[in-house]
Design a protein around this motif. Structure first.
Motif, PDB file in Angstrom:
ATOM      1  N   GLN A   1      12.488  37.189  16.866  1.00 13.53           N
ATOM      2  CA  GLN A   1      13.051  36.260  18.088  1.00 13.53           C
ATOM      3  C   GLN A   1      14.367  37.081  18.413  1.00 13.53           C
ATOM      4  O   GLN A   1      14.799  37.038  19.716  1.00 13.53           O
ATOM      5  N   ALA A   2      15.173  37.396  17.470  1.00  9.20           N
ATOM      6  CA  ALA A   2      16.331  38.177  17.712  1.00  9.20           C
ATOM      7  C   ALA A   2      16.347  39.381  18.770  1.00  9.20           C
ATOM      8  O   ALA A   2      16.886  39.497  19.685  1.00  9.20           O
ATOM      9  N   GLY A   3      15.422  40.260  18.507  1.00  7.27           N
ATOM     10  CA  GLY A   3      15.171  41.424  19.209  1.00  7.27           C
ATOM     11  C   GLY A   3      14.408  41.078  20.819  1.00  7.27           C
ATOM     12  O   GLY A   3      15.042  41.577  21.461  1.00  7.27           O
ATOM     13  N   ALA A   4      13.574  40.001  20.863  1.00  3.69           N
ATOM     14  CA  ALA A   4      13.181  39.578  22.083  1.00  3.69           C
ATOM     15  C   ALA A   4      14.258  39.185  22.867  1.00  3.69           C
ATOM     16  O   ALA A   4      14.508  39.347  24.138  1.00  3.69           O
ATOM     17  N   THR A   5      15.180  38.317  22.344  1.00  2.00           N
ATOM     18  CA  THR A   5      16.131  37.592  23.062  1.00  2.00           C
ATOM     19  C   THR A   5      17.444  38.274  23.173  1.00  2.00           C
ATOM     20  O   THR A   5      18.121  38.449  24.295  1.00  2.00           O
ATOM     21  N   PHE A   6      17.949  38.914  22.242  1.00  2.79           N
ATOM     22  CA  PHE A   6      19.141  39.935  22.274  1.00  2.79           C
ATOM     23  C   PHE A   6      19.031  41.272  22.160  1.00  2.79           C
ATOM     24  O   PHE A   6      20.292  41.960  22.016  1.00  2.79           O
ATOM     25  N   GLY A   7      17.671  41.879  22.246  1.00  7.51           N
ATOM     26  CA  GLY A   7      17.851  43.403  22.124  1.00  7.51           C
ATOM     27  C   GLY A   7      18.116  43.895  20.931  1.00  7.51           C
ATOM     28  O   GLY A   7      17.987  43.310  19.762  1.00  7.51           O
ATOM     29  N   PHE A   8      18.944  44.794  20.637  1.00  8.13           N
ATOM     30  CA  PHE A   8      19.397  45.393  19.399  1.00  8.13           C
ATOM     31  C   PHE A   8      20.838  44.726  19.178  1.00  8.13           C
ATOM     32  O   PHE A   8      21.213  45.085  17.813  1.00  8.13           O
ATOM     33  N   GLN A   9      21.305  43.716  19.814  1.00  6.09           N
ATOM     34  CA  GLN A   9      22.490  43.003  19.276  1.00  6.09           C
ATOM     35  C   GLN A   9      22.810  42.664  17.892  1.00  6.09           C
ATOM     36  O   GLN A   9      23.959  42.298  17.512  1.00  6.09           O
ATOM     37  N   LEU A  10      21.604  42.122  17.558  1.00  6.65           N
ATOM     38  CA  LEU A  10      21.877  41.409  16.311  1.00  6.65           C
ATOM     39  C   LEU A  10      21.470  42.288  14.939  1.00  6.65           C
ATOM     40  O   LEU A  10      21.205  41.644  13.855  1.00  6.65           O
ATOM     41  N   ILE A  11      21.380  43.413  15.218  1.00  5.04           N
ATOM     42  CA  ILE A  11      20.920  44.426  14.071  1.00  5.04           C
ATOM     43  C   ILE A  11      21.956  44.181  12.796  1.00  5.04           C
ATOM     44  O   ILE A  11      21.853  44.131  11.792  1.00  5.04           O
ATOM     45  N   TRP A  12      23.425  44.060  13.481  1.00  5.31           N
ATOM     46  CA  TRP A  12      24.260  43.781  12.326  1.00  5.31           C
ATOM     47  C   TRP A  12      24.069  42.676  11.466  1.00  5.31           C
ATOM     48  O   TRP A  12      24.520  42.548  10.101  1.00  5.31           O
ATOM     49  N   ALA A  13      23.433  41.590  11.726  1.00  4.21           N
ATOM     50  CA  ALA A  13      23.010  40.586  11.006  1.00  4.21           C
ATOM     51  C   ALA A  13      21.987  40.936   9.931  1.00  4.21           C
ATOM     52  O   ALA A  13      22.453  40.621   8.584  1.00  4.21           O
ATOM     53  N   VAL A  14      21.065  41.718  10.193  1.00  7.88           N
ATOM     54  CA  VAL A  14      20.286  42.363   9.255  1.00  7.88           C
ATOM     55  C   VAL A  14      20.943  43.170   8.221  1.00  7.88           C
ATOM     56  O   VAL A  14      20.593  43.166   7.101  1.00  7.88           O
ATOM     57  N   VAL A  15      21.965  43.996   8.571  1.00  6.26           N
ATOM     58  CA  VAL A  15      22.634  44.942   8.048  1.00  6.26           C
ATOM     59  C   VAL A  15      23.313  44.274   6.858  1.00  6.26           C
ATOM     60  O   VAL A  15      23.590  44.410   5.724  1.00  6.26           O
ATOM     61  N   LEU A  16      24.317  42.954   7.589  1.00  6.92           N
ATOM     62  CA  LEU A  16      25.081  42.253   6.839  1.00  6.92           C
ATOM     63  C   LEU A  16      24.143  41.542   5.541  1.00  6.92           C
ATOM     64  O   LEU A  16      24.664  41.742   4.178  1.00  6.92           O
ATOM     65  N   GLY A  17      23.019  40.981   6.060  1.00  3.01           N
ATOM     66  CA  GLY A  17      22.239  40.382   4.927  1.00  3.01           C
ATOM     67  C   GLY A  17      21.558  41.364   4.032  1.00  3.01           C
ATOM     68  O   GLY A  17      21.667  41.026   2.853  1.00  3.01           O
TER      69      GLY A  17
END
Lengths: 153, 406
Positions: B29-45
């Protein structure tokens, strides 16, 4: 290997508090919604149409199996019907522009139904025609969306 | 040499067992809606779960306690009841979502509605828990879970702009749809930092009879396993951004949309790989969460516990996973949308994290349990900051998502 920890007791008061907490959480999870259903549902419909377009390409290329394709079309047709109903019932000051959005989503539903029929019959030409209809409906939705959300003079 | 084999197996198990329905759904969902912009959330998690898993293993190896044991013993049952109930509730929703994930995979493969698969899936999971051993549950399904590496292969084959991917690892403000952006960030954090992951890990360390000699292995397994696991989640996000978003699919409301990610890369085999990945990853997670429910209750109430023991020798423990699996299958059988359930349960997980993690941090700083192996300032600070971020975002965005907001 077995493990054991000491037995414990607890009071009923805590259970009552936790039950209230559970009810609160369940109540919170009852549903998700957006404050602007027209914008949200228009986006959902546009994504659904693109999904169908991509799916039908895959099916015609032999990359998507029949059961999956049929199931997805059925699911998308429900999504589109729901989107159409929500756009139609949303309160707005611009009913004409709202009607254009509703009509575009309705056209998408018709195109998806046509694709479903073509798929069931194994008629690739019919599926391609449905794809064409879907593209036209998507363009209509895009135009109607731009008009609906255009800045007011 | 034996340790090296154990570390390798532990890393492989962690990688294969990392992906589950929450990480697939939230990353897609994150990739489809916001492109790469939420990779940071995966990294933090991922950073947070590396610390927590390492702590859980260290705590078990040094103190010979599981986390639940430790919290209850250190703070008393009345305090333990809160994290217990929070974890049970969140785990219940996650378990239901995992069963839903397997059921959806079976629907994709057969065309038979997912509702019909929930009870058979729960039964199969129950049968494996009833008959299987801990090693089988932990390693068997996780090794099969290596099929999820196809997302990483897919991401590389799509030749992303790696500079843009790296830029996504830096937190940034959304250009549109702010409430949805932050809600997605919370859901990703919740999916990455599921309490069942580190609680299960600590119970597993006790089942495997870890002692202080395992501290190095624990560090390697936590660090490497979770890092590679996080890379798979990022792989899902990249594939979703490059396939779904570029085709105009910016809203993922339905699991049926997800196989298109891999079909676009691998053709028909992409469909097979997606179905296999979803089914195996979710089934493995369902086994682990079901078992974790039994660990939690058995450890909390002082019952016998241990997956390697016969069910007749620890009836309470076996009864808990039996009832948990049955109850968790019911919402899916009744037709509750597994995708919505998944996303929402991940956000709730983030909101509940302080209840489970904060008492755990106290234990990791208590010399009576971990002696000289106490937490350092870096691990304490990192975990507190990330958990606080997840909690604040969850408290703000969950009501926004429920009661309205764009």
């Amino acid at each position: 290997m077995a493990h054991q920890t000491p037995a414990l007791t607890f009071s009923g008061r805590h259970l009552r508090l936790d039950f209230l907490c559970l009810l609160l959480l369940l109540g919170m999870s009852a549903g998700c919604s957006s404050s602007d259903p027209i914008e949200q549902q228009s986006r959902t419909a546009a994504s659904a149409a693109q999904t169908v377009s991509m799916l039908l390409d895959a099916w015609m290329g032999g990359a998507a199996p029949f059961a999956y394709t049929a199931g997805t079309l059925q699911s998308v047709s429900k999504t589109l019907a729901d989107a159409e109903a929500q756009i139609r019932s949303a309160g707005t000051a611009e009913p004409a522009k709202q009607a254009a959005l509703t009509a575009a989503v309705k056209d998408m539903s018709v195109a998806v139904a046509r694709a479903q029929a073509g798929l069931q019959a194994g008629n690739r030409a019919e599926v391609q025609n449905a794809q064409q209809d879907l593209r036209l409906a998507s363009r209509s939705l895009s135009t109607a969306y731009s008009r609906y959300f255009a800045p007011k003079p | 040499m034996k340790k090296l084999v154990e570390i390798s197996l532990g890393v492989v198990t962690s990688v294969g067992g990392f992906l589950e329905v929450g990480s697939v759904a939230t990353a897609a969902q994150a990739g489809a809606t916001f492109g790469f912009q939420l990779i940071w959330a995966v990294v933090l998690g991922t950073i947070c779960i590396i610390f927590l898993v390492e702590m859980a293993g260290r705590f078990a190896a040094v103190s010979h306690h599981t986390i639940s044991d430790g919290i209850r013993e250190r703070f008393g049952f009345n305090v333990f009841l809160w994290p217990l109930l929070a974890a049970l509730l969140v785990n219940f929703m996650v378990l239901s979502a995992e069963i839903g994930g397997v059921a959806i995979a079976l629907e994709l493969a057969t065309g038979i509605g997912f509702q019909w698969w929930a009870l058979p899936v729960a039964f199969l999971a129950w049968l494996l828990l009833w008959k299987g051993t801990f090693g089988f549950i932990e390693k068997g399904v996780s090794i099969l879970g290596l099929v999820t590496l196809c997302f990483v292969v897919g991401a590389v084959m799509l030749k992303p702009d790696w500079t843009a991917v790296a830029a996504g690892a830096v937190p940034s403000l959304p250009a549109h749809n702010a409430a949805n952006y932050w809600f997605m960030a919370v859901s990703i954090l919740g999916a990455s930092i599921s309490p069942y992951l580190f609680m299960f890990y600590s119970s597993g360390a006790i089942e495997d009879q870890w002692d202080k000699s395992y501290l190095g292995a624990n560090r390697a397994i936590a660090g490497l396993g979770m890092t590679f696991g996080g890379a798979i989640s990022i792989g899902v996000l990249i594939v979703a951004a490059l396939v779904l978003a570029t085709h105009g699919i910016n809203q993922v409301n339905d699991y049926h949309q997800l196989p298109l990610m891999l079909i676009s890369v691998f053709g028909f085999w992409g469909f097979v790989l997606f179905v296999a990945s979803l089914a195996i990853a979710c089934f493995g997670a369902a086994l682990e969460v079901g078992l974790q429910q039994a660990y939690l209750v058995a450890q909390g109430f002082g019952w016998n516990w241990g997956e390697d023991r016969k069910p007749c020798d620890n009836p309470g423990f076996s009864a808990v996973y039996t009832v948990s699996l049955l109850l968790a299958a019911i919402p899916i059988t009744l037709g509750l949308d597994p995708l919505r359930l998944t996303i929402f349960s991940m956000a709730l997980t983030a909101a509940s994290l302080p209840l489970t993690v904060v008492p755990f941090l106290f234990l990791l700083n208590d010399e009576r349990y971990v002696g000289e192996h106490r937490n350092g300032i870096i691990s304490n600070t990192a975990v507190i900051l990330i958990i606080a971020l997840g909690f604040v975002l969850a408290v703000v965005t969950i009501p926004l998502q429920i009661f309205g907001g764009t």
